[in-house]
Write a protein that holds these residues in place. Sequence first.
Motif, short mmCIF file in Angstrom:
data_model
loop_
_atom_site.label_atom_id
_atom_site.label_comp_id
_atom_site.label_asym_id
_atom_site.label_seq_id
_atom_site.Cartn_x
_atom_site.Cartn_y
_atom_site.Cartn_z
N SER A 196 1.18 -1.43 0.09
CA SER A 196 0.13 -0.12 -0.48
C SER A 196 0.66 1.21 0.25
N GLU A 197 0.59 2.53 -0.59
CA GLU A 197 0.76 3.78 -0.08
C GLU A 197 0.26 4.34 1.04
N ASN A 198 -0.48 4.16 1.52
CA ASN A 198 -1.04 4.48 3.23
C ASN A 198 -0.08 4.27 4.49
N LEU A 199 0.64 4.59 4.65
CA LEU A 199 1.02 3.93 6.51
C LEU A 199 -0.20 3.17 7.19
N GLU A 200 -1.02 4.46 7.15
CA GLU A 200 -2.61 3.06 8.11
C GLU A 200 -2.37 1.89 7.46
N GLU A 201 -2.18 1.91 6.12
CA GLU A 201 -2.74 -0.01 5.75
C GLU A 201 -1.58 -0.67 5.84
N VAL A 202 -0.47 -0.25 5.38
CA VAL A 202 0.86 -0.79 5.75
C VAL A 202 0.21 -1.51 7.26
N ARG A 203 0.36 -0.54 7.88
CA ARG A 203 0.40 -0.69 9.58
C ARG A 203 -0.81 -1.73 9.47
N ARG A 204 -2.02 -2.23 9.47
CA ARG A 204 -3.27 -3.00 9.62
C ARG A 204 -2.74 -4.52 8.76
N MET A 205 -2.04 -4.21 7.75
CA MET A 205 -1.73 -5.80 7.29
C MET A 205 -0.54 -5.87 8.09
N ILE A 206 0.68 -5.42 8.87
CA ILE A 206 1.50 -5.86 10.09
C ILE A 206 0.91 -6.32 10.68
N MET A 207 -0.30 -5.84 11.64
CA MET A 207 -0.61 -6.21 12.79
C MET A 207 -1.75 -7.41 12.49
N ALA A 208 -2.30 -7.62 10.81
CA ALA A 208 -3.05 -8.45 10.69
C ALA A 208 -2.78 -9.48 10.72
N GLY A 209 -1.55 -9.74 10.29
CA GLY A 209 -0.43 -11.33 10.29
C GLY A 209 0.22 -11.78 8.79
N LEU A 210 -0.01 -10.65 8.13
CA LEU A 210 0.21 -10.88 6.22
C LEU A 210 1.90 -11.04 6.67
N GLY A 211 2.90 -10.46 7.28
CA GLY A 211 4.61 -10.07 7.16
C GLY A 211 4.64 -9.40 7.63
N ILE A 212 6.27 -9.61 7.25
CA ILE A 212 6.46 -8.52 8.11
C ILE A 212 6.81 -7.07 7.39
N GLY A 213 6.79 -5.68 8.06
CA GLY A 213 7.01 -5.16 7.25
C GLY A 213 7.65 -4.19 8.25
N PRO A 214 7.76 -2.80 7.15
CA PRO A 214 8.66 -2.02 7.91
C PRO A 214 7.99 -0.60 8.70
N LEU A 215 8.06 0.35 9.01
CA LEU A 215 6.98 1.50 9.61
C LEU A 215 8.49 2.13 10.73
N PRO A 216 8.21 3.63 10.42
CA PRO A 216 8.62 4.78 11.18
C PRO A 216 8.62 4.60 12.69
N LYS A 217 10.28 4.20 13.40
CA LYS A 217 9.79 3.92 14.81
C LYS A 217 9.11 4.78 15.67
N HIS A 218 9.36 6.44 15.11
CA HIS A 218 8.67 6.95 16.01
C HIS A 218 7.02 7.08 16.06
N VAL A 219 6.92 6.56 14.94
CA VAL A 219 5.43 6.53 14.76
C VAL A 219 4.04 5.08 15.37
N VAL A 220 5.30 4.22 15.83
CA VAL A 220 4.42 3.06 16.36
C VAL A 220 5.19 3.01 18.09
N VAL A 221 5.55 3.80 18.45
CA VAL A 221 5.87 3.80 20.26
C VAL A 221 5.01 3.13 20.65
N ARG A 222 3.14 4.14 20.43
CA ARG A 222 2.62 3.01 21.25
C ARG A 222 2.19 2.15 20.53
N ASP A 223 1.86 1.71 19.48
CA ASP A 223 1.75 0.64 19.23
C ASP A 223 2.56 -1.02 19.98
#
Length: 320
Positions: free
Chosen positions: A237-264
Motif C-alpha cells: 500500500s502507499e498508505n502508512l495506516e494500511e501497511v500498519r493494518r496488514m502487519i498487525m493482521a499477520g500478513l507479514g513483516i514490514g517497515p514502519l517509522p519507529k517514532h510512529v509506532v511507539v504506542r503500538d
Amino acid sequence: MPATRLDPERLAREMNWNLLRTFVVLAESGSITNAAEQLRLKQPSVSVALKKLEDRLGQRLIDRSPGRFALTEAGQLLYREAVNINGSILRLATLMREVTPEISGHVRIAVASHVVCPIFDEVIGDFYAAHPQAKLSIDVITSMDAIAAVSAKRVSFALALVREKDPNLCYMPLCREVFGLFCGPRHPLFGRRNLTLDDLKGHGAVVFDNDRLQDALQDVTLLRARAALAAQVRGVSENLEEVRRMIMAGLGIGPLPKHVVVRDLRDGLLWQVPPFEDLPEVDVYLIWNPETVRNRAEDKLLHGLIARLEATPFADRIYV
C-alpha cells in the motif's frame, strides 16, 4: 502538419485558454473518450478542440495512429507549459475571493502518508489559533504525486520523500525518520526475544508502494534484503495506516517509522524484529514552488513553517 512561425503577441492575445485546459485533461487521461467523460463533453467536441489547438499552433500535438495515443515532442512541451498556466488560472478566483482584512484563505497541502512530524503539527496548531478563518485541506498521496502537485501549482506546498531534486522547486529538510521492521500479534515471531536475522529468512513481507531500489525508500528496500524476507510480497500500500493494518493482521513483516509506532509497541499491537542497528534513515522534505502565487494564508503558513525549521536544529528533528 507543417510548423508555422508564431507571433508571440498575437498568440497571447488570441489563445483560447479553454483549449489549453482541454488539452491538459486529454494528455493526462490518455484518450479522447476518457477526456470527454472528465470534461462532460461529447467526444467530437474534444476532437474539434484538439484540432483547433493544433491548427492555431501549427504543430501536431498527439500521435493518434491506430493503437497508439502519445504526445508528440511539441505536445510534451505544450503540456508542461499548459499545466503551469492552468494551475495559475485556477488560483485566480481563490486569490481574488480571499482579499479581505482577515487571513481567511484556503491552504492545500500534499503529504506522504508516513510523514509524522511534531513540529509540523505545532506550526499548524499555532497558525490556526491565530487565524481561525483560514481553511486547511491535506491530501495524503505518494511522494511522487505530492511533488508533481507542487510542480503543477495544485497545492500550497508538500511534505514528501525526495529521490531526485527538481531544480525548479525549493526544498528544505523537515525531519528524519528511522525505519525498523515489525510484525503483528498473529505472526509466529511476535513476542519472541533474542531473534536474529536468520529467524526472519523466508517470512512474507508487507511493503510500501514506493519501497523499490530506484525510489525514495530504497534504503528500506535494502533493509528487507538484509532480513532475507521471502521474495513474494503479501501486502502493499502507499498508505502508512494500511501497511500498519496488514502487519498487525499477520500478513507479514514490514517497515514502519519507529517514532510512529511507539504506542503500538507499548500496547502490544506490534513487535520489532531484527535488525536493531544500522537502520535506514529517511529524510522528509518541505517542498514548494517559487513560481506559485500564494494567497496570504498559504504564504503565512509556509513562511511560519520555514521560520520554525530554521530555528530548530536538525538534530532535534531526527525521530528514532
